[in-house]
Design a protein around this motif. Structure first.
Motif, PDB file in Angstrom:
ATOM      1  N   THR A   1       1.080  -1.121  -0.141  1.00 40.47           N
ATOM      2  CA  THR A   1      -0.048   0.121   0.044  1.00 40.47           C
ATOM      3  C   THR A   1       1.018   1.243   0.029  1.00 40.47           C
ATOM      4  OG1 THR A   1      -0.096   0.098   2.471  1.00 40.47           O
ATOM      5  CG2 THR A   1      -1.895  -1.211   1.399  1.00 40.47           C
ATOM      6  N   SER A   2       0.400   2.224  -0.399  1.00 46.59           N
ATOM      7  CA  SER A   2       1.276   3.498  -0.720  1.00 46.59           C
ATOM      8  C   SER A   2       1.339   4.157   0.689  1.00 46.59           C
ATOM      9  CB  SER A   2       0.574   4.739  -1.773  1.00 46.59           C
ATOM     10  OG  SER A   2       0.620   4.142  -3.094  1.00 46.59           O
ATOM     11  N   PHE A   3       2.304   4.674   0.909  1.00 44.83           N
ATOM     12  CA  PHE A   3       2.231   5.474   2.463  1.00 44.83           C
ATOM     13  C   PHE A   3       3.144   6.787   2.100  1.00 44.83           C
ATOM     14  CE2 PHE A   3       5.787   2.512   2.114  1.00 44.83           C
ATOM     15  CZ  PHE A   3       6.907   2.920   2.788  1.00 44.83           C
ATOM     16  N   ALA A   4       2.908   7.645   3.074  1.00 41.04           N
ATOM     17  CA  ALA A   4       3.412   8.901   2.766  1.00 41.04           C
ATOM     18  C   ALA A   4       4.159   9.481   4.092  1.00 41.04           C
ATOM     19  CB  ALA A   4       2.395   9.935   2.292  1.00 41.04           C
ATOM     20  N   VAL A   5       5.075  10.412   3.830  1.00 44.79           N
ATOM     21  CA  VAL A   5       5.824  11.035   4.901  1.00 44.79           C
ATOM     22  C   VAL A   5       6.062  12.659   4.651  1.00 44.79           C
ATOM     23  CG1 VAL A   5       6.925   9.032   5.798  1.00 44.79           C
ATOM     24  CG2 VAL A   5       8.066  10.282   4.157  1.00 44.79           C
ATOM     25  N   THR A   6       5.907  13.366   5.574  1.00 41.50           N
ATOM     26  CA  THR A   6       6.302  14.858   5.495  1.00 41.50           C
ATOM     27  C   THR A   6       7.435  15.401   6.353  1.00 41.50           C
ATOM     28  OG1 THR A   6       4.391  15.610   7.088  1.00 41.50           O
ATOM     29  CG2 THR A   6       3.937  15.248   4.836  1.00 41.50           C
ATOM     30  N   GLU A   7       7.934  16.317   5.890  1.00 41.30           N
ATOM     31  CA  GLU A   7       9.033  16.678   6.655  1.00 41.30           C
ATOM     32  C   GLU A   7       9.363  18.267   6.291  1.00 41.30           C
ATOM     33  OE1 GLU A   7      10.848  17.490   9.559  1.00 41.30           O
ATOM     34  OE2 GLU A   7      11.364  15.410   9.490  1.00 41.30           O
ATOM     35  N   ARG A   8      10.202  18.918   7.177  1.00 41.55           N
ATOM     36  CA  ARG A   8      10.534  20.260   7.006  1.00 41.55           C
ATOM     37  C   ARG A   8      11.673  20.812   7.465  1.00 41.55           C
ATOM     38  NH1 ARG A   8       6.476  24.081  10.622  1.00 41.55           N
ATOM     39  NH2 ARG A   8       7.947  24.231  12.392  1.00 41.55           N
ATOM     40  N   CYS A   9      12.601  21.752   7.003  1.00 41.12           N
ATOM     41  CA  CYS A   9      13.625  22.331   7.656  1.00 41.12           C
ATOM     42  C   CYS A   9      13.731  23.967   7.584  1.00 41.12           C
ATOM     43  CB  CYS A   9      14.979  21.929   7.014  1.00 41.12           C
ATOM     44  SG  CYS A   9      15.120  22.789   5.221  1.00 41.12           S
ATOM     45  N   ASP A  10      14.082  24.518   8.737  1.00 37.52           N
ATOM     46  CA  ASP A  10      13.962  25.957   8.852  1.00 37.52           C
ATOM     47  C   ASP A  10      15.277  26.549   9.006  1.00 37.52           C
ATOM     48  OD1 ASP A  10      10.956  26.500   9.161  1.00 37.52           O
ATOM     49  OD2 ASP A  10      11.238  25.003  10.580  1.00 37.52           O
ATOM     50  N   ASN A  11      15.382  27.597   8.171  1.00 38.48           N
ATOM     51  CA  ASN A  11      16.657  28.496   8.487  1.00 38.48           C
ATOM     52  C   ASN A  11      17.908  27.851   8.195  1.00 38.48           C
ATOM     53  OD1 ASN A  11      14.950  30.599   9.320  1.00 38.48           O
ATOM     54  ND2 ASN A  11      14.725  29.888  11.321  1.00 38.48           N
ATOM     55  N   ASP A  12      18.910  27.959   9.113  1.00 37.84           N
ATOM     56  CA  ASP A  12      20.121  27.302   8.986  1.00 37.84           C
ATOM     57  C   ASP A  12      20.087  25.745   9.023  1.00 37.84           C
ATOM     58  OD1 ASP A  12      21.070  30.156   8.763  1.00 37.84           O
ATOM     59  OD2 ASP A  12      22.070  29.874  10.840  1.00 37.84           O
ATOM     60  N   ALA A  13      19.237  25.143   9.660  1.00 37.79           N
ATOM     61  CA  ALA A  13      19.086  23.872   9.736  1.00 37.79           C
ATOM     62  C   ALA A  13      18.928  23.210   8.257  1.00 37.79           C
ATOM     63  CB  ALA A  13      17.917  23.432  10.648  1.00 37.79           C
ATOM     64  N   CYS A  14      18.563  24.050   7.317  1.00 37.39           N
ATOM     65  CA  CYS A  14      18.485  23.574   5.860  1.00 37.39           C
ATOM     66  C   CYS A  14      19.622  23.225   5.318  1.00 37.39           C
ATOM     67  CB  CYS A  14      17.505  24.438   5.135  1.00 37.39           C
ATOM     68  SG  CYS A  14      15.794  24.905   5.467  1.00 37.39           S
ATOM     69  N   LEU A  15      20.653  23.995   5.640  1.00 37.21           N
ATOM     70  CA  LEU A  15      22.147  23.901   5.033  1.00 37.21           C
ATOM     71  C   LEU A  15      22.746  22.572   5.404  1.00 37.21           C
ATOM     72  CD1 LEU A  15      23.273  27.437   5.985  1.00 37.21           C
ATOM     73  CD2 LEU A  15      22.427  26.590   3.657  1.00 37.21           C
ATOM     74  N   VAL A  16      22.456  21.854   6.500  1.00 37.76           N
ATOM     75  CA  VAL A  16      23.080  20.647   6.986  1.00 37.76           C
ATOM     76  C   VAL A  16      21.949  19.488   7.373  1.00 37.76           C
ATOM     77  CG1 VAL A  16      25.029  19.578   8.485  1.00 37.76           C
ATOM     78  CG2 VAL A  16      25.367  21.912   7.533  1.00 37.76           C
ATOM     79  N   PRO A  17      22.006  18.694   6.327  1.00 32.39           N
ATOM     80  CA  PRO A  17      20.740  17.647   6.952  1.00 32.39           C
ATOM     81  C   PRO A  17      20.942  16.837   8.248  1.00 32.39           C
ATOM     82  CG  PRO A  17      21.453  17.532   4.514  1.00 32.39           C
ATOM     83  CD  PRO A  17      22.526  18.275   5.130  1.00 32.39           C
ATOM     84  N   THR A  18      20.273  16.874   9.081  1.00 33.41           N
ATOM     85  CA  THR A  18      20.490  16.130  10.483  1.00 33.41           C
ATOM     86  C   THR A  18      19.208  15.289  10.531  1.00 33.41           C
ATOM     87  OG1 THR A  18      19.255  17.749  11.798  1.00 33.41           O
ATOM     88  CG2 THR A  18      21.689  18.136  11.384  1.00 33.41           C
ATOM     89  N   ALA A  19      19.275  14.507  11.696  1.00 35.96           N
ATOM     90  CA  ALA A  19      18.248  13.654  12.041  1.00 35.96           C
ATOM     91  C   ALA A  19      16.711  14.411  12.414  1.00 35.96           C
ATOM     92  CB  ALA A  19      18.381  12.738  13.156  1.00 35.96           C
ATOM     93  N   GLY A  20      16.939  15.686  12.848  1.00 37.71           N
ATOM     94  CA  GLY A  20      16.175  16.711  13.083  1.00 37.71           C
ATOM     95  C   GLY A  20      15.204  16.969  11.956  1.00 37.71           C
ATOM     96  N   ASN A  21      15.828  16.885  10.604  1.00 40.77           N
ATOM     97  CA  ASN A  21      15.029  17.131   9.503  1.00 40.77           C
ATOM     98  C   ASN A  21      14.799  15.908   8.718  1.00 40.77           C
ATOM     99  OD1 ASN A  21      17.670  17.422   8.589  1.00 40.77           O
ATOM    100  ND2 ASN A  21      17.529  19.359   7.961  1.00 40.77           N
ATOM    101  N   THR A  22      14.672  14.761   9.047  1.00 41.56           N
ATOM    102  CA  THR A  22      14.481  13.672   8.569  1.00 41.56           C
ATOM    103  C   THR A  22      13.440  12.905   9.150  1.00 41.56           C
ATOM    104  OG1 THR A  22      16.717  13.353   7.732  1.00 41.56           O
ATOM    105  CG2 THR A  22      15.505  11.328   7.556  1.00 41.56           C
TER     106      THR A  22
END
Length: 366
Positions: free
Chosen positions: A112-133
């Motif tokens: 079955t299809s399944f969906a996830v959503t996420e976002r990053c804000d400000n300087d956190a967008c520059l370096v991917p971390t567990a916080g935006n995954t």
């Protein structure tokens, strides 16, 4: 007399295998403010095919197959972006909807299809971390039949393998950039199978029939036989002898179809009740037929009847064989009344015998 027709019951053999974990990654991007939706993005096939034993057609006739799978799948999504080092509206929102498919010989099981959503804000967008995954897990599990038209893809003479394929179906990925985002990215990771290979189960069940076994005997394979009518008086009327054909086997054996009958001499004095048939002789059954000899002409009579059979199995079956049985038929016809030429020689013989007897009676040397 024909044996009654019954449905053969296939034998099932199941092959099992496991697979290692693999991950596919897709990255989409949008430049500047706004929304981009990547609908129906390309399907990614897993880099590792999963081999499993094919059906060996030297062991029987493949009449059906079912594939099954039971593996974990995980969707992970990371939001990141190129943003200024300061200011407002430096947010990237991402979302992804995906499913997984395992296929074999045209048959497939899809999660079955399944969906996830996420976002990053400000300087956190520059370096991917567990916080935006973020991630979500499902089980890809199911059982489905392989169509008869594709059975040949699963079979071959002798040992060999066929391959399961695993694909990732990205049905929808979206990126929403706020006004101060230079480029927003959505990194989607789709992981197939778990870290323990033994828990990643793939299997295929093969349904097959044993080969038919036509014979003139009920106890062993006899492919040649004979009928001898002996010597018959000309015009004495038809003589009849019976012969039996058996399909040695059981409920798990293919039936027999008689596709053609050929003869070596086509002597018109010999006829039989046997005719071609389709699925007229199941495993373990026998048919009895008669052979008739009508002695119409003086002399020796012989003919060889060749019966050509094939395995009878459902449409699409793979591995059916062909067979031959040979029946030699012979006889002889005599006439007790001599032919005119024979009478002449007999009279000449009687005359010579009489002449010799008279000469001896008269005392003359014979």
């Amino acid at each position: 007399m024909a044996g009654s027709v019954m449905a053969a019951t296939p034998i099932t053999i199941t092959q099992n295998t496991t697979a290692s974990q693999f991950t596919t990654i897709q990255t989409q991007s949008r430049n500047g403010v706004g929304t981009s939706t990547f609908a129906g993005t390309s399907t990614v096939v897993g880099p590792t095919l999963v081999p499993i034993s094919r059906f060996d057609t030297t062991t029987g006739i493949l009449v059906g197959a079912r594939m099954s799978v039971n593996i974990p799948i995980t969707l992970a999504l990371t939001a990141r972006g190129n943003v200024p080092t300061s200011g407002n509206n430096r947010r990237v929102n991402v979302g992804s909807t995906m499913s997984g498919t395992v296929a074999l010989a045209g048959a497939s099981v899809t999660s079955t299809s399944f969906a996830v959503t996420e976002r990053c804000d400000n300087d956190a967008c520059l370096v991917p971390t567990a916080g935006n995954t973020t991630s979500s897990a499902r089980t890809l599990s199911g059982l489905t039949a392989v169509s008869a038209a594709n059975l040949a893809l699963l079979a071959g003479a002798g040992p060999g393998t066929v391959n399961f394929t695993t694909s990732v179906n990205a049905t929808n990925t979206q990126i929403v950039n706020r006004s101060n985002v230079i480029t927003g990215f959505a990194d989607t990771r789709f992981t197939v199978c778990g870290t323990t290979a033994a828990n990643n189960q793939y299997s295929v069940a093969y349904d097959y029939l044993n080969f038919a076994n036509p014979s003139f005997s009920t106890g062993s394979t006899v492919t040649s036989s004979s009928l001898n009518f002996g010597t018959l008086l000309v015009n004495s009327g038809p003589a009849l002898l019976n012969f039996t054909i058996t399909n040695i086997g059981n409920i798990n054996s293919a039936g027999l179809s008689l596709t053609s009958i050929s003869r070596s001499t086509n002597n018109s004095q010999l006829t039989s009740t046997i005719t071609t048939f389709s699925n007229g002789l199941d495993g373990g059954l026998s048919n009895t037929y008669s052979m008739t000899f009508d002695p119409l002409a003086v002399g020796a009579v012989s003919d060889i009847f060749t019966f050509n059979f094939i395995d009878f199995a459902p449409a699409g079956s793979v591995g059916a064989r062909s067979y031959q049985l040979n029946l030699a038929v012979s006889g002889n016809v005599f006439d007790p009344v001599p032919e005119p030429a024979s009478w002449m020689f007999m009279l000449l013989g009687f005359g010579l015998v009489g002449a010799v007897a008279r000469r001896r009676a008269a005392g003359q040397p014979g």
